[in-house]
Design a protein around this motif. Structure first.
Motif, mmCIF file in Angstrom:
data_model
loop_
_atom_site.group_PDB
_atom_site.id
_atom_site.type_symbol
_atom_site.label_atom_id
_atom_site.label_comp_id
_atom_site.label_asym_id
_atom_site.label_seq_id
_atom_site.Cartn_x
_atom_site.Cartn_y
_atom_site.Cartn_z
ATOM 1 N N LEU A 66 16.078 92.720 132.668
ATOM 2 C CA LEU A 66 17.175 93.486 133.227
ATOM 3 C C LEU A 66 18.462 93.656 132.121
ATOM 4 C CD1 LEU A 66 18.734 94.779 135.542
ATOM 5 C CD2 LEU A 66 19.536 92.418 136.277
ATOM 6 N N ALA A 67 18.401 92.598 131.137
ATOM 7 C CA ALA A 67 19.499 92.996 129.985
ATOM 8 C C ALA A 67 18.884 93.980 129.065
ATOM 9 C CB ALA A 67 19.645 91.717 129.216
ATOM 10 N N GLU A 68 17.721 94.282 128.979
ATOM 11 C CA GLU A 68 17.392 95.383 128.036
ATOM 12 C C GLU A 68 17.643 96.721 128.732
ATOM 13 O OE1 GLU A 68 13.769 93.309 125.473
ATOM 14 O OE2 GLU A 68 13.259 93.783 127.645
ATOM 15 N N ALA A 69 17.188 96.700 129.972
ATOM 16 C CA ALA A 69 17.214 98.027 130.873
ATOM 17 C C ALA A 69 18.615 98.311 130.762
ATOM 18 C CB ALA A 69 16.624 97.650 132.273
ATOM 19 N N SER A 70 19.681 97.271 131.038
ATOM 20 C CA SER A 70 20.747 97.605 131.214
ATOM 21 C C SER A 70 21.538 98.069 129.777
ATOM 22 C CB SER A 70 22.030 96.367 131.497
ATOM 23 O OG SER A 70 23.212 96.595 131.597
ATOM 24 N N ALA A 71 21.076 97.750 128.870
ATOM 25 C CA ALA A 71 21.617 98.350 127.281
ATOM 26 C C ALA A 71 21.130 99.547 127.379
ATOM 27 C CB ALA A 71 21.270 97.278 126.257
ATOM 28 N N ARG A 72 19.906 99.935 127.595
ATOM 29 C CA ARG A 72 19.356 101.126 127.376
ATOM 30 C C ARG A 72 19.826 102.135 128.440
ATOM 31 N NH1 ARG A 72 13.208 99.831 125.727
ATOM 32 N NH2 ARG A 72 13.620 98.473 124.149
ATOM 33 N N ARG A 73 20.214 101.930 129.485
ATOM 34 C CA ARG A 73 21.237 102.506 130.378
ATOM 35 C C ARG A 73 22.497 102.933 129.718
ATOM 36 N NH1 ARG A 73 25.294 101.653 133.753
ATOM 37 N NH2 ARG A 73 25.619 102.857 135.442
ATOM 38 N N PRO A 108 7.624 87.765 134.683
ATOM 39 C CA PRO A 108 8.381 89.119 134.228
ATOM 40 C C PRO A 108 8.304 90.192 135.235
ATOM 41 C CG PRO A 108 6.814 87.854 132.652
ATOM 42 C CD PRO A 108 6.427 87.294 133.763
ATOM 43 N N GLY A 109 9.326 90.776 135.641
ATOM 44 C CA GLY A 109 9.469 92.029 136.034
ATOM 45 C C GLY A 109 9.368 91.785 137.617
ATOM 46 N N VAL A 110 9.081 90.340 137.995
ATOM 47 C CA VAL A 110 8.848 90.223 139.641
ATOM 48 C C VAL A 110 9.986 89.504 140.150
ATOM 49 C CG1 VAL A 110 7.578 89.405 141.376
ATOM 50 C CG2 VAL A 110 6.350 90.325 139.270
ATOM 51 N N LEU A 111 10.840 90.235 141.119
ATOM 52 C CA LEU A 111 11.989 89.215 141.789
ATOM 53 C C LEU A 111 11.249 88.613 142.910
ATOM 54 C CD1 LEU A 111 14.490 92.160 142.221
ATOM 55 C CD2 LEU A 111 14.021 90.838 140.242
ATOM 56 N N THR A 112 11.432 86.972 142.665
ATOM 57 C CA THR A 112 10.732 86.177 143.536
ATOM 58 C C THR A 112 11.598 85.057 143.960
ATOM 59 O OG1 THR A 112 8.423 85.103 143.949
ATOM 60 C CG2 THR A 112 9.551 85.055 141.846
ATOM 61 N N GLY A 113 11.411 84.469 145.214
ATOM 62 C CA GLY A 113 11.837 83.312 145.879
ATOM 63 C C GLY A 113 12.235 83.573 147.166
ATOM 64 N N THR A 114 12.920 82.683 147.792
ATOM 65 C CA THR A 114 13.274 82.677 149.102
ATOM 66 C C THR A 114 14.048 84.219 149.410
ATOM 67 O OG1 THR A 114 15.733 81.774 148.709
ATOM 68 C CG2 THR A 114 13.786 80.299 149.222
ATOM 69 N N VAL A 115 14.298 84.248 150.589
ATOM 70 C CA VAL A 115 15.130 85.651 151.046
ATOM 71 C C VAL A 115 16.438 85.696 150.193
ATOM 72 C CG1 VAL A 115 16.100 87.148 152.864
ATOM 73 C CG2 VAL A 115 13.872 86.109 153.210
ATOM 74 N N ASP A 116 17.006 84.609 150.375
ATOM 75 C CA ASP A 116 18.343 84.789 149.616
ATOM 76 C C ASP A 116 18.309 84.794 148.131
ATOM 77 O OD1 ASP A 116 19.667 84.336 152.175
ATOM 78 O OD2 ASP A 116 19.816 82.357 152.140
ATOM 79 N N GLU A 117 17.310 84.081 147.542
ATOM 80 C CA GLU A 117 17.163 84.405 146.127
ATOM 81 C C GLU A 117 16.536 85.513 145.579
ATOM 82 O OE1 GLU A 117 15.641 79.687 145.116
ATOM 83 O OE2 GLU A 117 14.316 81.211 145.657
ATOM 84 N N VAL A 118 15.979 86.331 146.443
ATOM 85 C CA VAL A 118 15.457 87.705 146.218
ATOM 86 C C VAL A 118 16.628 88.559 146.429
ATOM 87 C CG1 VAL A 118 14.148 89.525 146.927
ATOM 88 C CG2 VAL A 118 13.007 87.448 146.651
ATOM 89 N N VAL A 119 17.378 88.350 147.284
ATOM 90 C CA VAL A 119 18.680 89.370 147.508
ATOM 91 C C VAL A 119 19.562 89.206 146.436
ATOM 92 C CG1 VAL A 119 20.749 89.448 148.941
ATOM 93 C CG2 VAL A 119 18.529 89.247 149.925
ATOM 94 N N ALA A 120 19.756 87.863 145.923
ATOM 95 C CA ALA A 120 20.875 87.779 144.830
ATOM 96 C C ALA A 120 20.233 88.367 143.540
ATOM 97 C CB ALA A 120 20.813 86.452 144.556
ATOM 98 N N GLN A 121 18.886 88.348 143.208
ATOM 99 C CA GLN A 121 18.275 88.981 142.080
ATOM 100 C C GLN A 121 18.347 90.453 142.337
ATOM 101 O OE1 GLN A 121 14.341 87.310 141.637
ATOM 102 N NE2 GLN A 121 15.009 85.180 142.628
ATOM 103 N N THR A 122 18.032 91.011 143.430
ATOM 104 C CA THR A 122 17.959 92.397 143.548
ATOM 105 C C THR A 122 19.513 93.014 143.544
ATOM 106 O OG1 THR A 122 16.269 92.251 145.041
ATOM 107 C CG2 THR A 122 17.481 94.376 145.236
ATOM 108 N N LEU A 123 20.561 92.228 143.627
ATOM 109 C CA LEU A 123 22.092 92.418 143.565
ATOM 110 C C LEU A 123 22.352 92.592 142.113
ATOM 111 C CD1 LEU A 123 23.723 90.681 146.694
ATOM 112 C CD2 LEU A 123 23.722 92.867 146.014
ATOM 113 N N GLU A 124 21.488 91.635 141.273
ATOM 114 C CA GLU A 124 21.814 91.763 139.898
ATOM 115 C C GLU A 124 21.187 93.093 139.161
ATOM 116 O OE1 GLU A 124 20.110 88.306 137.601
ATOM 117 O OE2 GLU A 124 21.180 87.057 139.237
ATOM 118 N N VAL A 125 20.476 93.557 139.842
ATOM 119 C CA VAL A 125 19.993 94.896 139.214
ATOM 120 C C VAL A 125 20.813 96.194 139.914
ATOM 121 C CG1 VAL A 125 18.082 96.448 139.726
ATOM 122 C CG2 VAL A 125 17.386 94.030 139.544
ATOM 123 N N VAL A 126 21.313 95.798 140.894
ATOM 124 C CA VAL A 126 22.413 96.815 141.174
ATOM 125 C C VAL A 126 23.428 96.744 140.599
ATOM 126 C CG1 VAL A 126 23.543 97.814 143.513
ATOM 127 C CG2 VAL A 126 21.164 96.958 143.744
#
Length: 167
Positions: A66-73, A108-126
């Protein structure tokens, strides 16, 4: 990209370029609306081209962190600005894989965990500026869980935090 856009008008086009040549080419029927061109580019020259000419950029987490994607964005957005375009006119999307698996080992590249953990990881991408997510999940049960619990929570939190607006 100019050649594709010209072809989609339905009007004949002749090009004598260094890389492409065509005489009176056209596509019938013509496109009924503009077709966006999104590139999944990664290298410096391709990222600059994406910013200058494309409608969107679509990297895949897993190929990049995500850090690399953000820098390339930021490279794409800077190239858009340098070309006189509004950087916000370039949609920044992201391919992500989601697995709701409590206690699963991260990969790598997989958002995983509980529903709450996946929500938090997905929000990092957003929060990193990716406003469109192309989500991959393995099973129908995963898809149902994403639709019922994960994505509504991501959307609500993204709106609440000012990352997105509802129409």
């Amino acid at each position: 990209m100019s050649l594709l856009r010209a072809l989609w008008t339905g009007e004949p086009i002749t090009v004598d370029g260094a890389e492409f040549a065509t005489r009176e080419a056209r596509i019938d029927p013509p496109a009924e609306h503009p077709i966006p061109i999104w590139l999944g580019s990664y290298g410096p020259r391709a990222l600059a081209l994406t910013g200058r000419r494309a409608d969107g950029w679509l990297p895949s987490l897993g190929r990049l962190t995500l850090a690399e994607a953000s820098a390339r964005r930021e490279v794409v957005r800077a190239a858009a600005a340098e070309a006189g375009r509004d950087p916000d006119d370039v949609t920044c999307a992201c391919n992500i894989a989601i697995r709701v698996r409590p206690g699963a080992e991260p990969s790598p590249g997989v958002l995983t965990g509980t529903v709450d953990e996946v929500v938090a990881q997905t929000l990092e991408v957003v929060a990193a500026g990716f406003t469109v997510l192309l989500v991959h999940s393995l099973t129908e049960a995963d898809q149902e869980l994403l639709a019922a619990e994960v994505l509504p929570a991501v959307r609500a939190a993204a709106v609440e935090r000012g990352f997105a607006r509802l129409p």
